[in-house]
Design an enzyme around this catalytic site. Structure first.
Site, PDB file in Angstrom:
ATOM      1  N   SER A   1       1.071  -1.258  -0.126  1.00 45.53           N
ATOM      2  CA  SER A   1       0.096  -0.380   0.010  1.00 45.53           C
ATOM      3  C   SER A   1       0.922   1.070  -0.253  1.00 45.53           C
ATOM      4  O   SER A   1       1.406   1.449  -0.195  1.00 45.53           O
ATOM      5  CB  SER A   1      -0.931   0.181   1.273  1.00 45.53           C
ATOM      6  OG  SER A   1      -1.971   0.828   0.782  1.00 45.53           O
TER       7      SER A   1
ATOM      8  N   HIS B   1      -7.217  -5.601  -1.096  1.00 45.77           N
ATOM      9  CA  HIS B   1      -6.265  -4.828  -1.023  1.00 45.77           C
ATOM     10  C   HIS B   1      -5.616  -5.363   0.470  1.00 45.77           C
ATOM     11  O   HIS B   1      -6.383  -6.566   1.362  1.00 45.77           O
ATOM     12  CB  HIS B   1      -6.436  -3.418   0.046  1.00 45.77           C
ATOM     13  CG  HIS B   1      -5.504  -2.317  -0.498  1.00 45.77           C
ATOM     14  ND1 HIS B   1      -4.596  -1.529  -1.201  1.00 45.77           N
ATOM     15  CD2 HIS B   1      -5.308  -1.413   0.963  1.00 45.77           C
ATOM     16  CE1 HIS B   1      -4.076  -1.063  -0.574  1.00 45.77           C
ATOM     17  NE2 HIS B   1      -3.735  -0.343   0.537  1.00 45.77           N
TER      18      HIS B   1
ATOM     19  N   ASP C   1      -8.779  -5.303  -6.053  1.00 48.55           N
ATOM     20  CA  ASP C   1      -8.175  -4.217  -5.094  1.00 48.55           C
ATOM     21  C   ASP C   1      -9.267  -2.735  -5.500  1.00 48.55           C
ATOM     22  O   ASP C   1      -9.451  -2.383  -6.270  1.00 48.55           O
ATOM     23  CB  ASP C   1      -6.943  -3.497  -5.002  1.00 48.55           C
ATOM     24  CG  ASP C   1      -6.451  -2.646  -3.881  1.00 48.55           C
ATOM     25  OD1 ASP C   1      -7.642  -1.726  -3.029  1.00 48.55           O
ATOM     26  OD2 ASP C   1      -4.776  -3.106  -3.662  1.00 48.55           O
TER      27      ASP C   1
END
Length: 429
Positions: free
Chosen positions: A244, A375, A342
């Site tokens: 991330s 994610h 995601d």
């Protein structure tokens, strides 16, 4: 009871549907992400708790009216969806194998690595007795945000060959997160294979303003290069990873080696890396503000808390903070990993970043788009996490092999981390 069972069945089915299509609407973004993340990675566990709940409801008379039978039908459909999610997660190994075969010519292993039983049963138990963790070493002047942890094999013997090093940078939208929360399945595995891994904290916004986050990452890298030999690591073989915001910072670290403007006060330190493995990163800050990939909520957070300005006021700052702006022929080898589902970091950015890198870089650029993955899919143990760890293991073994020409010649498919770390025989002369 039948109506309560129907309500619970609809609630459980929503988790399944959401895992297939997580919402990108800002009003549902957080809830949808967490629900998709936990359902997609723990689909077998969802089947288990729903089965137990269904048995309890039936024993209490949930099928005494049509509402209960409707609830049962919805539950069975939800289970079918969860089985499909499980199958998709198992097939994610193909994405990793394809990336490695096409990128560096290694054939898939004959026997995929299976998770240890404890990892399958206790996915959140992120510990390994074979690994020693040295906590809270200071690498900079900014208190606990400039501390790092070192993970190394507990049975490492003095005099062993220096181990390759992995630098792990945590995510959290540049505003939250801690070194103890992410990258653990990968670090624990690599440490058992002989690596030394380093997880860092860095200053967070809104207190920190870009590029202070990156400055801290580079300061930590400089510390690692200077001190990691004390922990058995090789200062000449350091790779970087992160997820991330950590994926963004890992990419920026790898693409801006020895850039003095990001190294105030330690300009002469060597901040180059041997390879980079960014997970679900953000690679183009301006795209969050413009065009079809615009994300108003993420853009507002980024401008107000992290950058402390807007593209209208300082467009160059946003361009310079984007890894996409730093791709070049001298980039180190990359293994870019991103989930197809995601809903926090756009997968389109990862595709474009990998494509642009391939166009100009002299080094291999691997890209794995993991089917069905949300994610942060690798934060705890799951089927996808196991496939990701195995793939990164093989990629990094190739990096180690290539960097140590004195290792014995092997066929490409025979490259493995344990082989790559074998001591060099003493010169008989």
């Amino acid at each position: 009871m039948p109506w309560l069972f129907l309500a619970v069945s609809v609630y459980g089915a929503w988790f399944t549907v959401n895992a297939f299509r997580p919402s990108s609407r800002w009003q549902l973004l957080g809830v949808s992400f967490f629900a998709a993340w936990l359902t997609g990675e723990l689909s077998v566990w969802h089947i288990a708790w729903q089965a137990v709940a269904t048995a309890i409801f039936i024993s209490l008379g949930a099928l005494d009216s049509w509402a209960g039978w409707l609830g049962l039908a919805i539950t069975l459909a939800s289970w079918a969806g969860l089985v499909a999610l499980t199958a998709v997660s198992r097939r994610s190994s193909l994405a990793f194998d394809t990336a490695i075969t096409e990128g560096i010519g290694l054939d898939p292993p004959e026997r995929p690595r299976r998770p240890r039983w404890r990892q399958a049963v206790l996915p959140f138990l992120l510990r390994d007795g074979r690994v020693e963790r040295v906590k809270n070493l200071e690498y900079g002047p900014n208190g606990r945000r400039n501390r790092l942890d070192v993970y190394r094999p507990r049975d490492r013997q003095p005099g062993q060959r220096p181990a390759p090093v992995l630098l792990q940078i945590h995510g959290g939208a540049w505003v939250i997160g801690d070194k103890s929360q992410q990258g653990l399945p990968l670090m624990l595995h690599l440490a058992t294979e002989g690596w030394v891994c380093v997880a860092i904290n860095y200053r967070l916004s809104p207190k920190a303003t870009w590029p202070e986050h990156l400055v801290d990452c580079k300061r930590a890298l400089a510390w690692v290069r200077e001190h990691i030999a004390e922990f058995g690591g090789d200062p000449d073989l350091i790779c970087v990873t992160g997820g991330s915001a950590g994926g963004h910072l890992a990419a920026m670290t790898a693409l801006t080696p020895n850039d003095a403007k990001y190294q105030p006060g330690f300009e002469s330190a060597d901040t180059s890396v041997a390879a980079c493995v960014p997970f679900y990163g953000v690679y183009d800050f301006l795209a969050l503000f413009e065009g079809s990939r615009r994300n108003d909520r993420a853009a507002a957070l980024l401008a107000r808390w992290v950058m402390k300005t807007t593209p209208d006021q300082d467009r160059g700052l946003f361009e310079d903070a984007s890894p996409l702006s730093h791709v070049g022929p001298d980039a180190p080898p990359f293994f870019v990993i991103h989930g197809s589902h995601d809903n926090l970091a756009p997968v389109g950015q990862a595709r474009e970043f990998a494509e642009r890198l391939r166009e100009v870089s002299h080094e291999p650029v691997l890209y794995a788009e993991v089917p069905g993955a949300s994610h942060a899919f690798d934060v705890f143990y799951s089927t996808r996490t196991g496939h990701a760890v195995s793939a990164v293991d093989r990629f990094l073994a190739w990096i180690v092999d290539r960097s140590r020409p004195e290792t014995p010649d092997r066929e490409p498919e025979a490259v493995g981390l344990a082989d790559a770390l074998e001591p060099v025989p003493a010169d008989p002369s």
